[in-house]
Design an enzyme around this catalytic site. Sequence first.
Site, PDB file in Angstrom:
ATOM      1  CD1 TRP A 278      29.796  -4.082  47.127  1.00 52.23           C
ATOM      2  CD2 TRP A 278      30.356  -4.553  44.496  1.00 52.23           C
ATOM      3  NE1 TRP A 278      30.696  -3.387  46.284  1.00 52.23           N
ATOM      4  CE2 TRP A 278      31.232  -4.039  44.778  1.00 52.23           C
ATOM      5  CE3 TRP A 278      30.450  -5.272  43.249  1.00 52.23           C
ATOM      6  CZ2 TRP A 278      31.749  -2.909  44.838  1.00 52.23           C
ATOM      7  CZ3 TRP A 278      31.342  -4.285  43.086  1.00 52.23           C
ATOM      8  CH2 TRP A 278      32.222  -2.976  43.302  1.00 52.23           C
TER       9      TRP A 278
ATOM     10  CG  ASP B 152      30.575 -11.214  46.860  1.00 48.26           C
ATOM     11  OD1 ASP B 152      31.775 -11.553  47.639  1.00 48.26           O
ATOM     12  OD2 ASP B 152      30.292  -9.537  46.665  1.00 48.26           O
TER      13      ASP B 152
ATOM     14  CE  LYS C 123      36.754  -4.491  48.042  1.00 48.71           C
ATOM     15  NZ  LYS C 123      35.143  -4.897  47.140  1.00 48.71           N
TER      16      LYS C 123
HETATM   17  C1  LIG Z   1      34.444  -4.875  46.289  1.00 48.57           C
HETATM   18  C2  LIG Z   1      33.720  -6.099  45.828  1.00 48.57           C
HETATM   19  C3  LIG Z   1      33.507  -6.398  45.065  1.00 48.57           C
HETATM   20  C4  LIG Z   1      33.924  -6.536  43.920  1.00 48.57           C
HETATM   21  O1  LIG Z   1      35.389  -7.228  43.360  1.00 48.57           O
HETATM   22  P1  LIG Z   1      36.315  -6.743  42.581  1.00 48.57           P
HETATM   23  O2  LIG Z   1      37.354  -7.962  42.756  1.00 48.57           O
HETATM   24  O3  LIG Z   1      36.379  -5.474  41.995  1.00 48.57           O
HETATM   25  O4  LIG Z   1      35.797  -7.216  41.538  1.00 48.57           O
HETATM   26  C5  LIG Z   1      32.186  -7.488  44.761  1.00 48.57           C
HETATM   27  N1  LIG Z   1      31.684  -8.181  45.432  1.00 48.57           N
HETATM   28  C6  LIG Z   1      31.704  -7.296  47.003  1.00 48.57           C
HETATM   29  C7  LIG Z   1      31.065  -7.788  48.090  1.00 48.57           C
HETATM   30  C8  LIG Z   1      32.935  -6.017  47.156  1.00 48.57           C
HETATM   31  O5  LIG Z   1      33.206  -5.992  47.797  1.00 48.57           O
END
Ligand SMILES: *Cc1c(COP(=O)(O)O)cnc(C)c1O
Length: 360
Positions: free
Chosen positions: A101, A171, A195
């Site tokens: 990511w 993030d 998540k």
């Molecule tokens: C799942 C995830 C993403 C991507 O998320 P989307 O909403 O599908 O774009 C980005 N960063 C992390 C840390 C993730 O776990």
Amino acid sequence: MSRVYNFSAGPAVLPEEVLQEAADEMLDYQGTGMSVMEMSHRSKAYDDIIKTAEKDLRDLMNIPDNYKVLFLQGGASQQFAMIPMNLMKNKVADYIVTGQWAKKAWQEASKYGKANKIASSEDKTFSYIPDCSDLPISEDADYVYICENNTIYGTKFKELPNTKGKTLVADVSSCFLSEPVDVTKYGVIYGGVQKNIGPAGVVIVIIREDLITEDVLEGTPTMLQYKTHADAQSLYNTPPAYGIYICGKVFKWLKKMGGLEAMKKHNEEKAKILYDFLDQSKLFKGTVVPKDRSLMNVPFVTGDADMDAKFVKEATEAGFVNLKGHRTVGGMRASIYNAMPTEGVQKLVEFMKKFEEENA
Ligand SMILES: *Cc1c(COP(=O)(O)O)cnc(C)c1O
């Protein structure tokens, strides 16, 4: 009705009582005679929903008044572009690449300016967090970027990097609300909610006010400017209304559970059950350097792909689902977010013990 133990990395398990409440309100939300799905986002009822959600999130995370809370769409991946478009004034940013990511975010930022990879753990399949105490931070960096919990690899920054005064952007998709955070240490905290908070379709951005300006990269669409959404309190256009409503319910649930301190304790106890088992097992082993282990995502392997597949198959039949590891890592991964009860992890470990005995 029968519910499984769902170890999915995302979309993922949600608190059962939140789902039950949503079900109870499905046809008639608090006497309005309609579902929240059918409601105008400009209505009084919806205004209460989104304002209360924001207030509860502010309480939970202790968000200072000089930070805006935005409920946006496009998932976490949209932020990979939105961040450089809005924050790259000097067109320079530093990225710490600790997984897929972070790597995607770094690659996306490279389209808009000079995105420097100042540290990485790719040499060992992202199984650790690099030392970030004295990195070569660029003199003119607009920000330093991290992915705080690496969903795929199961690592977590236990200490934030030393950004040498530069704005930190994080993030937190897979560790959102799993433990207390000091918001003042960040310029931007963001995450997709699917998540650890709610249904896919909502991304929450917590951003310091001075970072919200009209001075964005040329050609940045209106919808991708933080200012558009900040000025309109996340109601510039139709927001992901139903998703925000469910997030609001999860915030209430977290408050009832005792807030983020209590959640951290609960998550530590829960993760310890699984890590302690892995550390003494002769069949299974964790893939991450112990000091960098995530409380949320726990990858493990047997070292034999056929045995891994056998385990995943038998676990699924026993009601422990979505344990297959990410396709880039193989093996298994148990995601044990806030809503995974301790009992779910205890029962998984019992199942793993039995499997180990049978396959010794
Ligand atoms: C799942 C995830 C993403 C991507 O998320 P989307 O909403 O599908 O774009 C980005 N960063 C992390 C840390 C993730 O776990």
